[in-house]
Design a protein around this motif. Sequence first.
Motif, PDB file in Angstrom:
ATOM      1  N   SER A  50       0.846  -1.199   0.000  1.00 30.83           N
ATOM      2  CA  SER A  50       0.000   0.000   0.000  1.00 30.83           C
ATOM      3  C   SER A  50       0.874   1.239   0.000  1.00 30.83           C
ATOM      4  CB  SER A  50      -0.853   0.061   1.278  1.00 30.83           C
ATOM      5  OG  SER A  50      -1.829  -0.943   1.288  1.00 30.83           O
ATOM      6  N   SER A  51       0.356   2.313  -0.619  1.00 31.32           N
ATOM      7  CA  SER A  51       1.097   3.569  -0.483  1.00 31.32           C
ATOM      8  C   SER A  51       0.637   4.311   0.769  1.00 31.32           C
ATOM      9  CB  SER A  51       0.958   4.436  -1.729  1.00 31.32           C
ATOM     10  OG  SER A  51      -0.384   4.588  -2.053  1.00 31.32           O
ATOM     11  N   ILE A  52      -0.626   4.137   1.135  1.00 32.43           N
ATOM     12  CA  ILE A  52      -1.146   4.815   2.325  1.00 32.43           C
ATOM     13  C   ILE A  52      -1.460   3.759   3.405  1.00 32.43           C
ATOM     14  CG2 ILE A  52      -2.846   6.478   3.202  1.00 32.43           C
ATOM     15  CD1 ILE A  52      -1.299   7.511   0.659  1.00 32.43           C
ATOM     16  N   GLY A  53      -2.513   2.936   3.157  1.00 30.14           N
ATOM     17  CA  GLY A  53      -2.774   1.801   4.049  1.00 30.14           C
ATOM     18  C   GLY A  53      -3.877   1.982   5.075  1.00 30.14           C
ATOM     19  N   VAL A  54      -4.561   3.143   5.082  1.00 25.93           N
ATOM     20  CA  VAL A  54      -5.639   3.340   6.074  1.00 25.93           C
ATOM     21  C   VAL A  54      -6.923   3.811   5.390  1.00 25.93           C
ATOM     22  CG1 VAL A  54      -4.116   3.903   7.991  1.00 25.93           C
ATOM     23  CG2 VAL A  54      -4.941   5.743   6.543  1.00 25.93           C
ATOM     24  N   ALA A  75       1.356  14.414   5.394  1.00 19.40           N
ATOM     25  CA  ALA A  75       2.384  13.903   4.471  1.00 19.40           C
ATOM     26  C   ALA A  75       1.849  13.848   3.042  1.00 19.40           C
ATOM     27  CB  ALA A  75       2.850  12.517   4.917  1.00 19.40           C
ATOM     28  N   TYR A  76       0.581  13.464   2.861  1.00 19.31           N
ATOM     29  CA  TYR A  76       0.052  13.321   1.498  1.00 19.31           C
ATOM     30  C   TYR A  76      -0.286  14.667   0.868  1.00 19.31           C
ATOM     31  CZ  TYR A  76      -2.484  11.772  -2.582  1.00 19.31           C
ATOM     32  OH  TYR A  76      -2.876  11.600  -3.902  1.00 19.31           O
ATOM     33  N   HIS A  77      -1.030  15.522   1.624  1.00 21.65           N
ATOM     34  CA  HIS A  77      -1.556  16.756   1.036  1.00 21.65           C
ATOM     35  C   HIS A  77      -0.741  18.002   1.416  1.00 21.65           C
ATOM     36  CE1 HIS A  77      -5.446  14.914  -0.157  1.00 21.65           C
ATOM     37  NE2 HIS A  77      -5.437  14.296   1.008  1.00 21.65           N
ATOM     38  N   SER A 256     -13.682   7.996   2.217  1.00 19.94           N
ATOM     39  CA  SER A 256     -13.194   6.869   3.014  1.00 19.94           C
ATOM     40  C   SER A 256     -11.660   6.785   3.006  1.00 19.94           C
ATOM     41  CB  SER A 256     -13.831   5.555   2.558  1.00 19.94           C
ATOM     42  OG  SER A 256     -13.447   5.243   1.254  1.00 19.94           O
ATOM     43  N   CYS A 257     -11.024   7.253   1.929  1.00 16.56           N
ATOM     44  CA  CYS A 257      -9.546   7.241   1.889  1.00 16.56           C
ATOM     45  C   CYS A 257      -9.041   8.659   2.145  1.00 16.56           C
ATOM     46  CB  CYS A 257      -9.075   6.741   0.525  1.00 16.56           C
ATOM     47  SG  CYS A 257      -7.281   6.783   0.336  1.00 16.56           S
ATOM     48  N   PRO A 258      -8.080   8.823   3.041  1.00 19.44           N
ATOM     49  CA  PRO A 258      -7.626  10.182   3.368  1.00 19.44           C
ATOM     50  C   PRO A 258      -6.986  10.927   2.190  1.00 19.44           C
ATOM     51  CG  PRO A 258      -6.275   8.530   4.498  1.00 19.44           C
ATOM     52  CD  PRO A 258      -7.426   7.804   3.872  1.00 19.44           C
ATOM     53  N   THR A 259      -6.577  10.208   1.142  1.00 20.58           N
ATOM     54  CA  THR A 259      -5.991  10.900  -0.018  1.00 20.58           C
ATOM     55  C   THR A 259      -7.046  11.671  -0.800  1.00 20.58           C
ATOM     56  OG1 THR A 259      -6.306   9.062  -1.565  1.00 20.58           O
ATOM     57  CG2 THR A 259      -4.235   9.107  -0.333  1.00 20.58           C
ATOM     58  N   ASN A 260      -8.308  11.343  -0.569  1.00 18.56           N
ATOM     59  CA  ASN A 260      -9.367  11.988  -1.355  1.00 18.56           C
ATOM     60  C   ASN A 260     -10.049  13.148  -0.647  1.00 18.56           C
ATOM     61  OD1 ASN A 260      -9.325  10.635  -3.853  1.00 18.56           O
ATOM     62  ND2 ASN A 260     -10.127   8.810  -2.843  1.00 18.56           N
ATOM     63  N   LEU A 292       1.736  16.274  -9.681  1.00 22.83           N
ATOM     64  CA  LEU A 292       0.920  15.320 -10.432  1.00 22.83           C
ATOM     65  C   LEU A 292       1.236  13.888 -10.038  1.00 22.83           C
ATOM     66  CD1 LEU A 292       1.247  16.825 -14.037  1.00 22.83           C
ATOM     67  CD2 LEU A 292      -0.482  17.314 -12.304  1.00 22.83           C
ATOM     68  N   GLN A 293       0.256  13.023 -10.280  1.00 27.97           N
ATOM     69  CA  GLN A 293       0.446  11.594 -10.039  1.00 27.97           C
ATOM     70  C   GLN A 293       0.401  10.874 -11.388  1.00 27.97           C
ATOM     71  OE1 GLN A 293      -2.819   9.369  -8.055  1.00 27.97           O
ATOM     72  NE2 GLN A 293      -1.311   8.949  -6.472  1.00 27.97           N
ATOM     73  N   ILE A 294       1.256   9.855 -11.529  1.00 25.78           N
ATOM     74  CA  ILE A 294       1.245   9.043 -12.753  1.00 25.78           C
ATOM     75  C   ILE A 294       0.565   7.715 -12.427  1.00 25.78           C
ATOM     76  CG2 ILE A 294       2.659   7.930 -14.523  1.00 25.78           C
ATOM     77  CD1 ILE A 294       4.998   9.776 -13.684  1.00 25.78           C
ATOM     78  N   ARG A 295      -0.468   7.377 -13.180  1.00 29.37           N
ATOM     79  CA  ARG A 295      -1.093   6.051 -13.032  1.00 29.37           C
ATOM     80  C   ARG A 295      -1.056   5.345 -14.378  1.00 29.37           C
ATOM     81  NH1 ARG A 295      -6.516   6.678  -9.109  1.00 29.37           N
ATOM     82  NH2 ARG A 295      -5.424   7.773  -7.456  1.00 29.37           N
ATOM     83  N   GLY A 296      -1.332   4.049 -14.374  1.00 25.85           N
ATOM     84  CA  GLY A 296      -1.406   3.283 -15.617  1.00 25.85           C
ATOM     85  C   GLY A 296      -2.759   3.489 -16.280  1.00 25.85           C
TER      86      GLY A 296
HETATM   87  C1  CIR Z   1      -2.985   2.329  -0.966  1.00 25.12           C
HETATM   88  O1  CIR Z   1      -2.755   2.656   0.197  1.00 25.12           O
HETATM   89  O2  CIR Z   1      -2.119   2.136  -1.809  1.00 25.12           O
HETATM   90  C2  CIR Z   1      -4.429   2.175  -1.392  1.00 25.12           C
HETATM   91  N1  CIR Z   1      -5.248   2.053  -0.225  1.00 25.12           N
HETATM   92  C3  CIR Z   1      -4.872   3.349  -2.236  1.00 25.12           C
HETATM   93  C4  CIR Z   1      -4.537   4.692  -1.690  1.00 25.12           C
HETATM   94  C5  CIR Z   1      -5.056   5.831  -2.535  1.00 25.12           C
HETATM   95  N2  CIR Z   1      -4.129   6.162  -3.541  1.00 25.12           N
HETATM   96  C6  CIR Z   1      -3.631   7.342  -3.888  1.00 25.12           C
HETATM   97  O3  CIR Z   1      -2.435   7.498  -4.090  1.00 25.12           O
HETATM   98  N3  CIR Z   1      -4.485   8.337  -4.075  1.00 25.12           N
END
Ligand code: CIR
Length: 343
Positions: A50-54, A75-77, A256-260, A292-296
Motif C-alpha cells: 500500500s502507499s497509504i494503508g488506512v 504527508a500526502y496533502h 473513506s480514503c484520506p488521499t481523497n 501530479l500523479q502518474i497512473r497506468g
Molecule cells: C494504498 O494505500 O495504496 C491504497 N489504499 C490506495 C490509496 C489511494 N491512492 C492514492 O495514491 N491516491
Amino acid sequence: MNYPNFPEDCRSLLCKYLTPEVFELLKERKTSHGFTLEQAINSGIQNIDSSIGVYAGDKESYTVFGPLFDPIIEAYHGFSKNDSHHSNMEPDLLKAPNPDPEGEFILSTRIRVGRNVDNMPLGPAISKEQRNQVETRVVKALNLLDGELKGKYYPLTGMSKEIQDMLIKEHFLFKEGDRFLDAAGLNRDWPEGRGIYHNHDKTFLVWVNEEDQMRIISMQQGGDIKEVFIRLVNAIKSIETKVPFSYSYHLGFITSCPTNLGTAMRASVHIALPKLSKDMDAFKSITDKYHLQIRGIHGEHSESEGGVYDISNRRRLGITEVRAVQDMYDGVVALIEAEKALG
Ligand code: CIR
Ligand code: ADP
C-alpha cells in the motif's frame, strides 16, 4: 490486537506513522458506529505494498484516530491540523484552453469527485441495510437530472458479466475485487447496492457505493478540460440539492480514503508520451514539480500501455477545485512541451 509486525521494506504511510506509542494510544478506541483501529489499518496490514494503508469508517474516524490520520494527511496533502479547506468551483477562474487541439497527445479527459451522504457511516463501516438506503436515495436524486445529465441507473446485481467487463475495459465502470478495498471492508455484500448511472453518451457517470457512496464523473474524448469541468460542476450542484454531502470545515468533503479528502477531486488525462516516458527520471521531475500523479491506463495500481499514461492532480485538500484542475492543466502543458522537444 498486538502491534503489527511490519517488514523492513514497508513504504506505506501507515508503517511510517503507526508507531508503537500511537498504536497504544488508539488500540482501544471506537467511533460511535463501532469502527476500530484494527479495521482502519487492515488494508495496509494485508497489503504491505500500500502507499497509504488506512481507511476511515465514518467522519468521526478522522478525529478519534487523529494521531494516526493527521500525520498521514499532512504527508500526502501538505495540509496541517490547523489549516482549513475552502471550496471554489467557479469555472471562469480556470485558465484552460485545450492544450492539444490537434489531438496528438491527449486521448481523453476525466474529472471525478468522491461524495458521501451526510450522517451515514462510510463504506468500511456501513451496514447492508444502510448501503441499500444510500443506493435508493442517490438513484432517486439522479433520476431527477435532466438535459445533458439525464440518464439511467444500471445496478450491478443482474448486470451480465459481458456488459460489466466491457464497461470496465472502456474505463467507465469500477473494477471488481480490488484487494485494497476488500481488506478495508468496502466489498462486503458485493454486488448488492452497487451500480452505475450514466447519460446516453457516457460523458456523465455516477458510481454508487464503491470506495465512496458517490463518485461523480465527467469525461470525454480529447483535451477540452474546461468543458469537462463545467459539466461536472453542474452535476455536483444539482445532486447536492437532493442529497446533502458529508462535509467538514477542516477536511472538506469526507471520503473513506484520506488521499481523497478536501475537493475529493481527481482530474486526469490519458496522454501519449512515448518519448518522454523512456526517461522516467525526466518524466517524474515534471510531474513532481506540478504536483501530479502518474497512473497506468486502467487506473490505480495498473500499468501503462504503449506510452499512454493517466496523469492527474495529486493534491486534493487545502486547495480549491479550480486549483486542483489547474495543477493538472499546467503540468500537462509542460509534459506536452517536453515531449515535443524530444523531436
Ligand atoms: C494504498 O494505500 O495504496 C491504497 N489504499 C490506495 C490509496 C489511494 N491512492 C492514492 O495514491 N491516491
Ligand atoms: P478513480 O479515478 O475513480 O480514483 P481509478 O484510478 O481506478 O479511480 O480510475 C477509474 C477508471 O477511470 C479507470 O478505468 C481509468 O482507466 C479511468 N480513467 C481515469 N482517467 C481517465 C481518462 N482521463 N480518460 C479515460 N479514462 C480514465
